[in-house]
Enzyme design. Structure first.
Site, PDB file in Angstrom:
ATOM      1  N   CYS A  88       0.845  -1.197   0.000  1.00  0.00           N
ATOM      2  CA  CYS A  88       0.000   0.000   0.000  1.00  0.00           C
ATOM      3  C   CYS A  88       0.890   1.260   0.000  1.00  0.00           C
ATOM      4  O   CYS A  88       1.648   1.460  -0.934  1.00  0.00           O
ATOM      5  CB  CYS A  88      -1.001  -0.032   1.150  1.00  0.00           C
ATOM      6  SG  CYS A  88      -2.395   1.120   0.934  1.00  0.00           S
ATOM      7  N   HIS A 193      -3.728  -4.907  -0.442  1.00  0.00           N
ATOM      8  CA  HIS A 193      -3.331  -5.512   0.827  1.00  0.00           C
ATOM      9  C   HIS A 193      -3.354  -7.035   0.670  1.00  0.00           C
ATOM     10  O   HIS A 193      -4.424  -7.640   0.725  1.00  0.00           O
ATOM     11  CB  HIS A 193      -4.295  -5.095   1.938  1.00  0.00           C
ATOM     12  CG  HIS A 193      -4.147  -3.675   2.360  1.00  0.00           C
ATOM     13  ND1 HIS A 193      -3.294  -3.296   3.377  1.00  0.00           N
ATOM     14  CD2 HIS A 193      -4.725  -2.541   1.900  1.00  0.00           C
ATOM     15  CE1 HIS A 193      -3.365  -1.980   3.532  1.00  0.00           C
ATOM     16  NE2 HIS A 193      -4.215  -1.506   2.640  1.00  0.00           N
ATOM     17  N   GLU A 195      -2.547  -9.249   2.772  1.00  0.00           N
ATOM     18  CA  GLU A 195      -3.018  -9.880   4.014  1.00  0.00           C
ATOM     19  C   GLU A 195      -4.535  -9.844   4.140  1.00  0.00           C
ATOM     20  O   GLU A 195      -5.111 -10.563   4.967  1.00  0.00           O
ATOM     21  CB  GLU A 195      -2.367  -9.205   5.222  1.00  0.00           C
ATOM     22  CG  GLU A 195      -2.903  -7.847   5.609  1.00  0.00           C
ATOM     23  CD  GLU A 195      -2.384  -6.680   4.773  1.00  0.00           C
ATOM     24  OE1 GLU A 195      -2.659  -5.532   5.142  1.00  0.00           O
ATOM     25  OE2 GLU A 195      -1.689  -6.931   3.752  1.00  0.00           O
TER      26      GLU A 195
END
Length: 213
Positions: A88, A193, A195
């Site tokens: 990001c 992202h 994750e």
């Protein structure tokens, strides 16, 4: 034992990133993953991850002002050539300059600038938030098991316009091309992202942890 350092420079909540990287590292038996603001740990890490949430100028200032982390990052990545992943705003900081609020120098690892998203379709809202389909522009080990059309999760209002198109590894369409993945040498950046991108994101984290540039 291999050590992966997730840099904590007070740029957002790192809990989900920490858990995702730790899960993949445990599955692989690839060593320890630590969230750290200790410059010595970053400097000796085998892999370095720079997350980031918020505004480019604030993140750049925090990185440069937090206990020698900036110098440790440069030592690990530029001098030692450790595999690096920016996530990001952490990816955006790889740019030459960010144009958010004011012109702010980046790490200048990948030439280009971070500018506002400007969709050609007025129905598309900014920030760009939610799932979007990747278009792979180049082959890379981080894409092992990944294909065009796989989707990842984005939350951002600015995007990275890369000076050299060869360094844009993937993009998404959001009223125009928006850079999703960049890479050069031992360095990678992801605007989304991983994750928070479920199985696709976890696969890319796994690929990064096994990548040997």
């Amino acid at each position: 034992m291999s050590l992966t350092a997730l840099i904590d420079y007070e740029s957002g909540n790192l809990h989900s990133a920490e858990k995702a990287f730790q899960k993949m590292a445990a599955d692989l038996g690839s060593g320890a993953v630590v969230v750290t603001s200790d410059a010595d740990v970053v400097a000796r890490a085998d892999r370095v991850v720079l997350p980031g949430d918020g505004a480019f100028p604030a993140c750049a200032a925090a990185l440069r002002g937090t206990g020698g982390l900036y110098d440790a990052l440069v030592e690990a990545v530029e001098i030692k050539g450790r595999p690096f992943l920016g996530i990001c705003v952490g990816m955006q900081l790889m740019a030459s300059v960010g144009r958010e609020y004011t012109d702010t120098p980046g790490l200048n690892w990948v030439g280009g600038e971070v500018v506002p998203i400007a969709p050609t379709d007025p129905a598309l809202k900014v920030p760009h938030m939610g799932w979007n389909d990747l278009v792979l522009d180049a082959a890379h080990p981080v894409f092992d098991g990944i294909k065009t059309g796989d989707h990842t999760y984005f939350v951002h209002s600015y995007h990275f316009e890369v000076a050299d198109p060869a360094l844009r590894l993937a993009h998404v369409d959001y009223g125009g091309d928006v850079t999703a993945v960049i890479g050069t040498g031992t360095m990678l950046g992801m605007q989304f992202h991983p994750e928070k991108s479920q199985d696709i994101g976890l696969r890319m984290i796994r690929n990064f942890l096994t990548w040997t540039p």
